[in-house]
Write a protein that holds these residues in place. Structure first.
Motif, short mmCIF file in Angstrom:
data_model
loop_
_atom_site.label_atom_id
_atom_site.label_comp_id
_atom_site.label_asym_id
_atom_site.label_seq_id
_atom_site.Cartn_x
_atom_site.Cartn_y
_atom_site.Cartn_z
N THR A 1 0.78 -1.21 0.03
CA THR A 1 -0.10 -0.11 -0.09
C THR A 1 0.93 1.25 -0.06
O THR A 1 0.54 2.17 -0.39
N THR A 2 2.04 1.31 0.74
CA THR A 2 2.88 2.51 0.89
C THR A 2 3.44 2.64 -0.70
O THR A 2 3.59 3.78 -1.27
N LEU A 3 4.05 1.35 -1.32
CA LEU A 3 4.50 1.79 -2.77
C LEU A 3 3.60 2.26 -3.66
O LEU A 3 3.51 3.19 -4.45
N ASN A 4 2.08 1.70 -3.61
CA ASN A 4 1.28 2.11 -4.49
C ASN A 4 0.52 3.56 -4.18
O ASN A 4 0.43 4.19 -5.32
N TYR A 5 0.61 4.02 -2.91
CA TYR A 5 0.48 5.52 -2.90
C TYR A 5 1.30 6.33 -3.34
O TYR A 5 0.78 7.32 -4.11
N LYS B 1 -6.32 9.87 -0.13
CA LYS B 1 -6.17 10.91 1.03
C LYS B 1 -5.35 10.28 2.03
O LYS B 1 -5.82 9.21 2.81
N ALA B 2 -4.08 10.68 2.34
CA ALA B 2 -3.19 10.48 3.24
C ALA B 2 -3.52 10.40 4.64
O ALA B 2 -3.49 9.42 5.45
N GLU B 3 -4.38 11.29 4.95
CA GLU B 3 -4.80 11.57 6.39
C GLU B 3 -5.92 10.39 6.66
O GLU B 3 -6.47 10.26 7.73
N ILE B 4 -6.56 9.88 5.51
CA ILE B 4 -7.34 8.53 5.79
C ILE B 4 -6.83 7.29 5.44
O ILE B 4 -7.06 6.20 6.36
N LEU B 5 -5.98 7.34 4.49
CA LEU B 5 -5.32 6.11 4.00
C LEU B 5 -4.46 5.46 5.22
O LEU B 5 -4.56 4.42 5.64
N LEU C 1 -9.89 2.52 4.42
CA LEU C 1 -8.84 2.36 3.44
C LEU C 1 -10.06 2.49 1.97
O LEU C 1 -9.58 3.24 1.20
N MET C 2 -11.06 2.22 1.98
CA MET C 2 -11.91 2.52 0.90
C MET C 2 -12.31 4.03 0.95
O MET C 2 -12.56 4.39 -0.05
N GLY C 3 -12.65 4.40 2.11
CA GLY C 3 -12.79 5.84 2.24
C GLY C 3 -11.60 6.78 1.99
O GLY C 3 -12.16 7.87 1.59
N SER C 4 -10.50 6.34 1.38
CA SER C 4 -9.54 7.33 1.10
C SER C 4 -9.34 7.14 -0.51
O SER C 4 -8.39 7.90 -0.96
N SER C 5 -10.48 6.40 -1.13
CA SER C 5 -10.22 6.44 -2.39
C SER C 5 -10.22 7.75 -3.03
O SER C 5 -10.95 8.76 -2.63
N GLY C 6 -9.23 7.88 -4.02
CA GLY C 6 -9.09 9.35 -5.07
C GLY C 6 -9.83 8.84 -6.20
O GLY C 6 -10.55 8.03 -6.29
N HIS C 7 -9.47 9.88 -7.12
CA HIS C 7 -9.97 9.48 -8.52
C HIS C 7 -8.70 9.82 -9.53
O HIS C 7 -8.33 10.84 -9.66
N ARG C 8 -8.44 8.94 -10.34
CA ARG C 8 -7.36 8.89 -11.32
C ARG C 8 -7.86 9.82 -12.30
O ARG C 8 -8.67 9.74 -13.00
#
Length: 407
Positions: free
Chosen positions: A127-131, A139-143, A399-406
């Motif tokens: 997860t850290t690498l993917n971030y 969203k790092a504050e959620i992830l 983790l799902m709540g940290s979803s962004g949008h590409r």
């Protein structure tokens, strides 16, 4: 080519993936406990795992018209995109080795603990690498609080395993009450044959002739299970299983970042004007390499088995239909589970898609329901188990709540 574009659609993919990826290990464990050789099971599994990727590629990957910017699956097969193809295939290699390793670790350590440990390593590293590969779209504050919840759940999972091991030792110390042997006696019969059955008993998980079958959670049940299963674990150090488990966790932590690089080309390895691999083409190459590695290793293990499993042959494998349908089902579930994870990750970020690494939540459910894990355990074990599952639920949601949008 169909693309998941909404956050809701991405989360839906992750939820389905979570269920599929948490269920197929339970099926594989079921077959090992019933005495089927792991080499036979994995060969069946890997065939339908590849089939799932082919189905996804020729359906979702071919929906709609192809364009130069977003080519369909078949169009991309002839393009000069080999750097990305190699990343996808590398991901398939490490996933195949990781899955193969866990099949042996489940017998030594147990389904729930193996899934917890491998998932924790995947979250911490993968997860850290993917971030960072995803240019921090999550969203790092959620992830990262979600990652922290996952790690807390891992600690609780380890405590569950320790507490349950103490409970099992206490049960085995009263074995004389279950089998009529002398207290602490040494005449407990544990067969070394792969498919031997206790007289008067049938399949423990399917359950028949219940009046003669040991009840789940008793010492008699533990001994009957050891007699039946294909990988014998009594008298062997759990460090063997833990070592395999940690190795598998490292493999799992690398396959998603490799797939991420294959689909998004963050390192700019493609030539100018060559479109990125779409998720379906990447998944096809990913699964193809997974298939090749699995076939080569497992055919080798038929003739040169590891961990003292029985020797077999290609002819014996082809004639072994006992449990083949279940193995095929496991491959389908794993294939579609991985595909859905990648589809969701392409839309919402692969770091958020790593929420499916909370699959021990599902695996533990099957472990308790099907295999009788933690049955007749102490109150302390139940409290720790409840805490672990609660923390896993929180980790998935965060983790799902940290979803962004590409973009």
């Amino acid at each position: 080519m169909y693309l998941v574009e909404s956050k809701g659609g991405a989360i839906g993919c992750m939820i389905l993936s979570l269920f599929f990826l948490g269920t197929w290990p339970a099926i594989m464990t079921l077959l090992e406990r019933r005495g089927r050789l792991p080499q036979h099971t994995y060969l069946d599994y890997t065939m339908t795992n590849l089939l799932a990727a082919v189905i996804i590629a020729f359906t979702f990957g071919e929906i709609g018209k192809s364009s130069p910017e977003q080519p369909n699956f078949l169009t991309q097969l002839s393009q000069d995109n080999w750097p990305s193809v190699l990343f996808a295939m590398a991901g398939g290699v490490v996933l195949s080795i990781g899955n193969l390793s866990t099949q042996y670790a489940w017998a030594f350590v147990g389904l729930s603990v193996v899934e917890v440990v491998t998932s924790s390593i995947t979250v911490v590293i993968g997860t850290t690498l993917n971030y960072f590969l995803d240019d921090k779209i999550n969203k790092a504050e959620i992830l990262f609080p979600g990652v922290a919840c996952f790690l807390i759940a891992v600690c609780l999972g380890s405590a569950v395993h320790t507490s349950n091991a103490v409970d099992n030792r206490a049960k085995l110390s009263t074995l004389s009450n279950d089998y009529g042997t002398k207290q602490g006696g040494t005449d407990i019969s544990v067969s070394k044959e792969p498919n031997s059955n206790i007289v008067g008993t049938k399949d423990l998980e399917n359950g028949s002739r219940a009046s003669e079958k040991a009840k789940a959670g008793t010492a008699a049940f533990l001994v009957e299970l050891e007699n039946r299963r294909s990988i014998k674990v009594f008298g062997k150090s759990t460090m063997i299983g833990l070592t395999i488990t940690f190795f598998a966790g490292v493999c799992f932590s690398l396959f998603s970042p490799a797939f991420n690089l294959a689909t998004n080309d963050q390192w700019h390895t493609l030539k100018t004007g060559v479109p990125h691999l779409n998720v379906y083409t990447s998944f096809f190459y990913f699964s193809a390499s997974c298939f090749v590695i699995a076939i080569v290793l497992n055919i080798s293990f038929l003739y040169y088995p590891v961990l003292n499993t029985p020797k077999s042959s290609l002819r014996a494998y082809l004639s072994d239909w006992d449990g083949r349908g279940w193995a095929f089902l496991a491959g389908i579930l794993c294939g579609f589970g991985n595909g859905l994870q990648f589809m969701g990750g392409q839309a919402a970020g692969y770091a958020a898609a790593d929420a499916v690494q909370a699959l021990p939540l599902v695996s533990t459910f099957w472990g308790v329901l099907v295999f009788g894990e933690y049955r007749k355990s102490s109150r302390r074990t139940y409290i720790l188990l409840g805490g672990m599952l609660s923390m896993f639920i929180a980790a998935v949601g965060i983790l799902m709540g940290s979803s962004g949008h590409r973009k």
